[in-house]
Each structure stands twice: as C-alpha cells, then as structure tokens.
Design an enzyme around this catalytic site. Structure first.
Site, PDB file in Angstrom:
ATOM      1  N   ASP A 189      -7.849 -22.329  22.885  1.00 18.01           N
ATOM      2  CA  ASP A 189      -7.018 -22.106  24.062  1.00 18.01           C
ATOM      3  C   ASP A 189      -5.853 -21.221  23.617  1.00 18.01           C
ATOM      4  OD1 ASP A 189      -5.026 -22.303  26.029  1.00 18.01           O
ATOM      5  OD2 ASP A 189      -5.667 -24.299  26.646  1.00 18.01           O
ATOM      6  N   ARG A 227     -18.333 -16.476  44.309  1.00 13.10           N
ATOM      7  CA  ARG A 227     -18.592 -17.565  43.347  1.00 13.10           C
ATOM      8  C   ARG A 227     -19.432 -17.092  42.166  1.00 13.10           C
ATOM      9  NH1 ARG A 227     -22.577 -21.121  43.475  1.00 13.10           N
ATOM     10  NH2 ARG A 227     -22.903 -20.916  45.701  1.00 13.10           N
ATOM     11  N   LYS A 250      -0.412 -19.135  33.614  1.00 16.27           N
ATOM     12  CA  LYS A 250       0.809 -19.087  32.827  1.00 16.27           C
ATOM     13  C   LYS A 250       1.188 -17.622  32.539  1.00 16.27           C
ATOM     14  CE  LYS A 250       0.143 -23.627  32.548  1.00 16.27           C
ATOM     15  NZ  LYS A 250      -0.766 -24.104  33.563  1.00 16.27           N
ATOM     16  N   TYR A 258      -3.269 -30.146  25.275  1.00 21.42           N
ATOM     17  CA  TYR A 258      -2.751 -30.215  26.646  1.00 21.42           C
ATOM     18  C   TYR A 258      -3.390 -31.437  27.344  1.00 21.42           C
ATOM     19  CZ  TYR A 258      -2.887 -29.334  31.638  1.00 21.42           C
ATOM     20  OH  TYR A 258      -2.833 -29.495  32.997  1.00 21.42           O
TER      21      TYR A 258
HETATM   22  N1  PLP Z   1      -4.234 -25.023  28.726  1.00 26.92           N
HETATM   23  C1  PLP Z   1      -2.921 -25.203  28.508  1.00 26.92           C
HETATM   24  C2  PLP Z   1      -2.369 -24.977  27.132  1.00 26.92           C
HETATM   25  C3  PLP Z   1      -2.083 -25.582  29.558  1.00 26.92           C
HETATM   26  O1  PLP Z   1      -0.760 -25.772  29.325  1.00 26.92           O
HETATM   27  C4  PLP Z   1      -2.640 -25.787  30.855  1.00 26.92           C
HETATM   28  C5  PLP Z   1      -1.799 -26.199  32.003  1.00 26.92           C
HETATM   29  O2  PLP Z   1      -0.641 -26.563  31.864  1.00 26.92           O
HETATM   30  C6  PLP Z   1      -4.018 -25.611  31.032  1.00 26.92           C
HETATM   31  C7  PLP Z   1      -4.769 -25.209  29.953  1.00 26.92           C
HETATM   32  C8  PLP Z   1      -4.665 -25.843  32.371  1.00 26.92           C
HETATM   33  O3  PLP Z   1      -4.456 -24.757  33.190  1.00 26.92           O
HETATM   34  P1  PLP Z   1      -4.529 -24.785  34.790  1.00 26.92           P
HETATM   35  O4  PLP Z   1      -3.381 -25.598  35.271  1.00 26.92           O
HETATM   36  O5  PLP Z   1      -4.461 -23.327  35.143  1.00 26.92           O
HETATM   37  O6  PLP Z   1      -5.845 -25.393  35.177  1.00 26.92           O
END
Ligand code: PLP
Length: 388
Positions: A173, A47, A198, A101
């Site tokens: 992001d 952790r 992803k 998102y």
């Molecule tokens: N940022 C974007 C652009 C996303 O598409 C997603 C999930 O679809 C996330 C963050 C969140 O990621 P996680 O599902 O790994 O928590």
C-alpha cells in the site's frame, strides 16, 4: 525517461487529443453502443473499467508507478480487496505487516478468514523473523510503505526479495508515500495499491483506489472487480485525473512542512513522542532515507497528559480540521483510536501501540509559518491550562 513531474502532466493523455481537448473530457455515460465486439468484456461499460476516462487514468498511473499496468477502483478498500482476492484462494495463507490501516486489518482478520484464508502478522522491519511465519500454503506478503498510524517503514527491499525467493506475490500500500516519494515496483513489488482518496487526488472531494503492477495480476484484479463492483464513476475519474497533475508540487510542500512540524513537535516539552520517518531519531529514518525521495506529510504524536491533553490540543488548534482521512490540501488531525482504527478492539490497539491519546496529523499545504504558529499557540494554551 521523463521525470515524474512531467509524467503527471503528459503520461496517458489521449493521442490524438479528443477533438483537441487539452484536459481529458468526461465521458459521463454508463454504457456504449455495441460496435461488434467479440468478447463480452470488450464491451465498454463503467464497471468493466474500460471507458476512455478509466483507460487514460490507468495509463497515467502505470507510468507514474513504473508498472506494466494499472486500474482505478471505487475506493482504496475496493483496490485492496480486489487485489487480495485476485491472489488468494480458500486454503491459502497471507503474511501481513502488523499495524496496518484499520480497514485493511479488518479485511484480513474478519473477511478473509470467513473465506478460508488465514493471515499471520510479522514485523516488517525484522526480516530474520519472516521465514518462521511461512507455511506451505503461504501465497502473498502484504505491507504498507509507511504504516498507518505509527509511521513504521519496514525493510521494504527485503520484503520484495523474500517474496520473490519464496514464490509469494508481494503487495504494498503506497498511499502515504505516493509515486513521487517512492515507486515500489522498482524494488520488485508485484502489486502497488493506493487509496487515491488521499494524496493522489489531494482535494478531499472523492473516494477512489488504484491497483498497479504486473499485467497478469492487474488483469486478475480487474476481473474480480467486474464481479464485486467497486468501479469509479467517470466524473470521479475526471476529478482524480485533474488532481493528479499537481501531485509533485503538493508532495514537495507536504514533505517540507511535515518535516518542519515534526522537528518542532519533537523539541516541544509538552510532546512525549513523535512518529515521523524524517526525524533523525526515528528508528525508521535510515531505511526511509535510503528508499524514499521524501518522508511524506503524515505525522503522529502523543502529547504529555494523556487523553485529556490530546482532546484539549485538538480544540485549541485553529487551522487543522478535526476529521478522519488524510492527504488533502488542508491539514487534518484525528485520534486514530476513534476513527481509522476504531474497528479494532481496545486490546488489538494496545498490542499495536495505538494509544488513545495518539494524534495523527495529515499536514496540508497551507503556509508553513502559519501552521507552525498555530501549533505554537495551541501548545502554549495547553501549557497555561496545565499550569493553572
Ligand atoms: N490504505 C490506507 C493507508 C488508508 O489510510 C486508507 C484510508 O484511510 C485506505 C487504504 C482505504 O482507503 P479508502 O478510504 O479510499 O477506501
């Protein structure tokens, strides 16, 4: 400086190799024997994000994003929440791009206000509107490199400049672009975030996140994470480390196939609208061409015929898997209204332009001709139905 292709393979690898191991071994242990460490957070513990698997990944990711530091987290949302909570306090105000998102939108509109942190949304493509949204307590500016699901590309260089000029921490992001296509820290962004679930991992078999950026801010995000939890398991670290090595090759295919498919969809009479920054017709094309090395593998589009046509099209497609999430080797299709953005109210989605029949497509690395042929047959089947 070596190319990103070379860094993906060699950066952050332990030197000397651990017992000569060519691949980073998995240290599948939660805790480590006390070795006389002076401070409690010097103890190695999963952790605390400081085991050999975490450290190797952190070095590799910092090298890829060209940042001072990085850390991995148990999900993309763990990275985003730890980063935002590291830079915002009760009484602070956040500027955020509209159309984020759904999970991030939920975090900043449902969770942060409960902690006394307010948010205002701005059009990331309209820098002349940002100053009016500033407040004396504005502390940070949050954007996505390519927004989910409408594939908007903001004036990202201006975001970093505006944040710097007004003493705001800039966060981005970078999930849809990846460091292969775009390295935001080189424009001056303070923190770069990822859902490593992803493209970075790329194999749809784990959930992980990344915070990269200025060493002091990454340190603060790491301290938050120690309290909030959300650490990445060593075996998932190993898988992410392995997945990363092929990122450049995968992105090259994602970039090429998505551009081809987006052009095909745009020209098809049964498709009303295509969102992809690689299309010359996209309002984001000029900026994306200037900022990115490739336009990525994410497309969204609206078929003519509304929701019924969208659902029929998904049924006719044979290769893509109908599933949420994105960035894996296999092509995935989904309707954001019932998956990634289901947490928004219908009014919130309507305001953002996320229509019920919008289809989001994560273009995989299958043979490009096979993918194109599959879309051709699915749309031909839809055409026959429409005529009948
Ligand atoms: N940022 C974007 C652009 C996303 O598409 C997603 C999930 O679809 C996330 C963050 C969140 O990621 P996680 O599902 O790994 O928590």
């Amino acid at each position: 400086m070596p190319s990103i292709d070379t860094k993906l393979i060699h950066a952050g690898e332990p030197k000397p190799r651990i017992r000569g191991a060519v691949a980073m071994p998995i240290f599948q242990t939660a805790m480590y024997e006390y070795g006389g460490e002076g401070a409690p957070d010097e103890l190695m513990y999963v952790r605390y994000n400081n085991t050999p698997n975490h450290a190797a990944l952190a070095h590799k990711l910092a090298a890829l994003e060209e940042t001072e530091a990085a850390l991995v987290t148990g999900s993309g949302m763990a990275a985003i929440s730890a980063a935002l909570l590291a830079v915002l306090r009760p009484g602070d105000h956040l500027l955020a791009q509209h159309g984020l998102y759904g999970g991030t939108f939920g975090l900043v509109t449902r969770e942060l206000p409960a902690l006394g942190i307010e948010v205002s949304f701005v059009d990331a493509a309209a820098p002349d509107t940002w100053a009016a949204a500033l407040r004396p307590n504005t502390r940070a500016f949050y954007v996505e490199a390519i927004s989910n699901p409408l594939m908007e590309v903001g004036a990202l260089d201006a975001v970093a400049g505006f944040a710097g000029a007004h003493g705001l921490v800039s966060l981005i992001d970078n999930t849809f672009t990846t460091p292969v296509n775009f390295r935001p820290a080189t424009l001056g962004f303070d923190l770069v975030l990822h859902s490593a679930t992803k493209y970075l991992n790329g194999h749809s078999d784990l959930v992980a996140g990344v915070v990269a950026g200025r060493a002091d801010l990454v340190e603060r995000a790491g301290a938050k994470l120690r309290h909030l939890g959300g650490a990445l398991d060593p075996h998932a670290c190993f898988l992410l480390h392995r997945g990363l090595k092929t990122l450049a090759l995968r992105m090259q295919r994602h970039n090429e196939s998505a551009l081809r498919l987006a052009r095909f969809l745009e020209a098809h009479p049964l498709i009303e609208r295509v969102h992809y920054p690689g299309l010359a017709s996209s309002p984001h094309h000029e900026r994306a061409s200037r900022l990115f090395a490739g336009f990525g593998g994410m497309i969204s589009f609206e078929p003519a015929g509304g929701l019924a046509a969208a659902d029929r099209l998904l049924q006719h497609l044979r290769l893509p898997v109908v599933a949420p999430s994105l960035g894996g080797v296999e092509t995935l299709v989904t309707r954001p209204a019932i998956t990634s953005h289901a947490g928004l109210t219908p009014e919130e989605r309507a305001r953002l332009g996320i229509h019920d029949h919008l289809i989001r497509l994560s273009v995989g690395i299958e043979g490009p001709d096979d993918l194109l042929a599959d879309f051709e047959q699915a749309l031909a089947a839809l055409e026959v139905e429409a005529a009948g």
